[in-house]
Design a protein around this motif. Structure first.
Motif, PDB file in Angstrom:
ATOM      1  N   PHE A 295       0.837  -1.201   0.000  1.00  0.00           N
ATOM      2  CA  PHE A 295       0.000   0.000   0.000  1.00  0.00           C
ATOM      3  C   PHE A 295       0.875   1.255   0.000  1.00  0.00           C
ATOM      4  O   PHE A 295       1.856   1.347   0.733  1.00  0.00           O
ATOM      5  CB  PHE A 295      -0.910  -0.015   1.227  1.00  0.00           C
ATOM      6  CG  PHE A 295      -1.645   1.266   1.444  1.00  0.00           C
ATOM      7  CD1 PHE A 295      -2.778   1.559   0.710  1.00  0.00           C
ATOM      8  CD2 PHE A 295      -1.200   2.200   2.370  1.00  0.00           C
ATOM      9  CE1 PHE A 295      -3.466   2.758   0.902  1.00  0.00           C
ATOM     10  CE2 PHE A 295      -1.876   3.385   2.574  1.00  0.00           C
ATOM     11  CZ  PHE A 295      -3.015   3.658   1.832  1.00  0.00           C
ATOM     12  N   TYR A 296       0.484   2.247  -0.830  1.00  0.00           N
ATOM     13  CA  TYR A 296       1.258   3.482  -0.888  1.00  0.00           C
ATOM     14  C   TYR A 296       0.430   4.678  -0.390  1.00  0.00           C
ATOM     15  O   TYR A 296       0.808   5.352   0.559  1.00  0.00           O
ATOM     16  CB  TYR A 296       1.761   3.723  -2.312  1.00  0.00           C
ATOM     17  CG  TYR A 296       2.605   4.969  -2.450  1.00  0.00           C
ATOM     18  CD1 TYR A 296       3.767   5.147  -1.703  1.00  0.00           C
ATOM     19  CD2 TYR A 296       2.236   5.989  -3.332  1.00  0.00           C
ATOM     20  CE1 TYR A 296       4.537   6.292  -1.830  1.00  0.00           C
ATOM     21  CE2 TYR A 296       3.008   7.136  -3.461  1.00  0.00           C
ATOM     22  CZ  TYR A 296       4.163   7.282  -2.711  1.00  0.00           C
ATOM     23  OH  TYR A 296       4.922   8.419  -2.833  1.00  0.00           O
ATOM     24  N   ARG A 297      -0.702   4.948  -1.063  1.00  0.00           N
ATOM     25  CA  ARG A 297      -1.554   6.057  -0.632  1.00  0.00           C
ATOM     26  C   ARG A 297      -3.019   5.713  -0.876  1.00  0.00           C
ATOM     27  O   ARG A 297      -3.344   4.819  -1.641  1.00  0.00           O
ATOM     28  CB  ARG A 297      -1.196   7.350  -1.377  1.00  0.00           C
ATOM     29  CG  ARG A 297       0.139   7.933  -0.935  1.00  0.00           C
ATOM     30  CD  ARG A 297       0.320   9.326  -1.463  1.00  0.00           C
ATOM     31  NE  ARG A 297       1.639   9.846  -1.162  1.00  0.00           N
ATOM     32  CZ  ARG A 297       2.088  11.023  -1.547  1.00  0.00           C
ATOM     33  NH1 ARG A 297       1.308  11.814  -2.281  1.00  0.00           N
ATOM     34  NH2 ARG A 297       3.296  11.435  -1.227  1.00  0.00           N
ATOM     35  N   GLU A 298      -3.883   6.494  -0.223  1.00  0.00           N
ATOM     36  CA  GLU A 298      -5.320   6.256  -0.332  1.00  0.00           C
ATOM     37  C   GLU A 298      -6.052   7.583  -0.295  1.00  0.00           C
ATOM     38  O   GLU A 298      -5.636   8.523   0.380  1.00  0.00           O
ATOM     39  CB  GLU A 298      -5.750   5.384   0.849  1.00  0.00           C
ATOM     40  CG  GLU A 298      -7.225   5.011   0.864  1.00  0.00           C
ATOM     41  CD  GLU A 298      -7.522   4.074   2.015  1.00  0.00           C
ATOM     42  OE1 GLU A 298      -7.628   2.860   1.778  1.00  0.00           O
ATOM     43  OE2 GLU A 298      -7.634   4.572   3.158  1.00  0.00           O
ATOM     44  N   THR A 299      -7.152   7.664  -1.032  1.00  0.00           N
ATOM     45  CA  THR A 299      -8.000   8.842  -0.972  1.00  0.00           C
ATOM     46  C   THR A 299      -9.450   8.418  -1.144  1.00  0.00           C
ATOM     47  O   THR A 299      -9.752   7.223  -1.253  1.00  0.00           O
ATOM     48  CB  THR A 299      -7.577   9.896  -2.015  1.00  0.00           C
ATOM     49  OG1 THR A 299      -8.284  11.113  -1.761  1.00  0.00           O
ATOM     50  CG2 THR A 299      -7.847   9.432  -3.439  1.00  0.00           C
ATOM     51  N   GLU A 300     -10.358   9.398  -1.165  1.00  0.00           N
ATOM     52  CA  GLU A 300     -11.786   9.142  -1.357  1.00  0.00           C
ATOM     53  C   GLU A 300     -12.283   9.917  -2.560  1.00  0.00           C
ATOM     54  O   GLU A 300     -11.714  10.948  -2.921  1.00  0.00           O
ATOM     55  CB  GLU A 300     -12.608   9.638  -0.154  1.00  0.00           C
ATOM     56  CG  GLU A 300     -12.192   9.175   1.199  1.00  0.00           C
ATOM     57  CD  GLU A 300     -12.879  10.019   2.279  1.00  0.00           C
ATOM     58  OE1 GLU A 300     -14.134  10.125   2.271  1.00  0.00           O
ATOM     59  OE2 GLU A 300     -12.160  10.584   3.112  1.00  0.00           O
TER      60      GLU A 300
END
Length: 357
Positions: A295-300
């Motif tokens: 996992f690197y980054r997450e957004t909505e």
């Protein structure tokens, strides 16, 4: 001629003849039987060997079995795709040309402690439902007093404490969700417009203001410093871009307007349902292509509000954005969906991905 006069001689003579006859008869019988046997054997052999037409069983074509051509097994070829129970988004890099409009500079110097915004609470997101929908981005992890700069040439139209209305056309409208929302706030009406719309840059939660309404500024001029005023719970600057009007309902994603950090780019996308309507509050995960399982980054995806919603860019129609990614190859995934799209983020540029269920 032999003398047959004596009785004994005659007896021996006739005995010899009888014996010869008997022997002859025996030989004849044996010979006859041999001939008959041989003839019979030949006949039988001839009978067996001769391919009488009747025994050539007219080859009843083995119902080769009119092999109802195996392929016509109700075309398992067209296996009505075993209903992938989870809908698979048809995701492709957008077919239309993407021309970014990075028209402005950065609100903080490149050598600031944290020159990029926090990616956990980006524009249009709620940090997974913890906060209100964000109308800007937060340049946090910068202590109070770090200098803040004009992102472009323009005129200061709002500057002061927003415990009173400071925004709107005549400075008679509150700047944020409520009074004392931004604390010390500055708004620049930028000279550079877009699509015949006036653009505004807002800076909130400042610790000091170094400009005043009506003052002209140039890109790179210092206008104040990082603070923690208004509703801020830590030192940072909230930065917004507004299009068409200087109010809370006219925001756009600021990271589609300011130039990425050197060697970095922006990744944006649009995720819609089968009717083409943007899906709200969906999670979008981003992985580096060289580490596809890490996992690197997450957004909505953007969420809406009843009072004053956030807005997609007039050019792109996006509903999620991740800014300041190191240039390179990435994989975009939607958790719970059978979807993974590889995309290349260019240095100083914008990559765009479209997903539809």
């Amino acid at each position: 001629m032999a003398n047959l006069g004596s009785k004994s001689t005659r007896g021996r003579y006739f005995g010899s003849i009888a014996g010869a006859v008997v022997i002859g008869l025996a030989l004849g019988v044996c010979l006859g039987l041999g001939i008959v046997t041989t003839w019979s054997t030949l006949r039988v052999a001839a009978f067996v060997l001769a391919p009488t037409p009747t025994s050539t069983p007219t080859p009843t074509p083995l119902p080769t079995q009119t092999l109802s051509p195996t392929p016509t097994l109700t075309p398992t070829a067209t296996r009505t795709p075993t209903p992938t129970l989870t809908p698979r988004p048809k995701a492709t890099t957008t077919p239309r040309a993407i021309t970014p409009h990075f028209l402005f500079g950065r609100p903080l110097a490149l050598d600031a402690p944290a020159p990029e915004p926090a990616w956990v609470y980006l524009y249009g997101t709620t940090e997974l439902g913890q906060y209100e929908v964000h109308h800007g981005v937060d340049f946090d992890r910068n202590p109070i007093g770090v200098p803040v700069f004009a992102v472009g040439d323009g005129v200061i139209v709002s500057a002061g404490d927003d415990r009173q209305p400071l925004c709107g056309a005549q400075g008679q409208t509150i700047c944020g969700r409520s009074l004392n929302f931004y604390g010390l706030v500055v708004v620049i009406r930028l000279e550079q417009g877009y699509r015949n719309q006036t653009l505004y840059a807002l800076y909130g939660h400042m610790s000091r203001i170094d400009v005043q309404p009506g003052q002209r500024v140039k890109r790179g001029d210092r206008i104040g410093a990082v603070g923690m005023t208004g509703i801020a719970i830590g030192p940072h600057i909230q930065f917004e871009m507004r299009s068409g009007a200087n109010n809370y309902a006219s925001t756009r994603n600021p990271m589609l307007w300011i130039a990425p950090l050197p060697g970095r780019g922006v990744l944006a996308g649009r995720y819609t349902d089968s009717a083409g309507k943007p899906i709200e509050g969906a999670i979008v995960d981003i992985y580096r292509a060289e580490e596809p399982s890490k996992f690197y980054r997450e957004t909505e995806t953007y969420r809406r509000e009843d009072r004053a919603g956030v807005n997609a860019d007039d050019e792109f129609g996006e509903n999620w954005t991740m800014s300041d990614l190191p240039a390179g190859e990435y994989i975009v995934r939607v958790p719970g969906k059978q979807f993974a799209q590889r995309v290349s983020v260019p240095a100083g540029g914008l990559a765009f991905v479209e997903m539809a269920e």
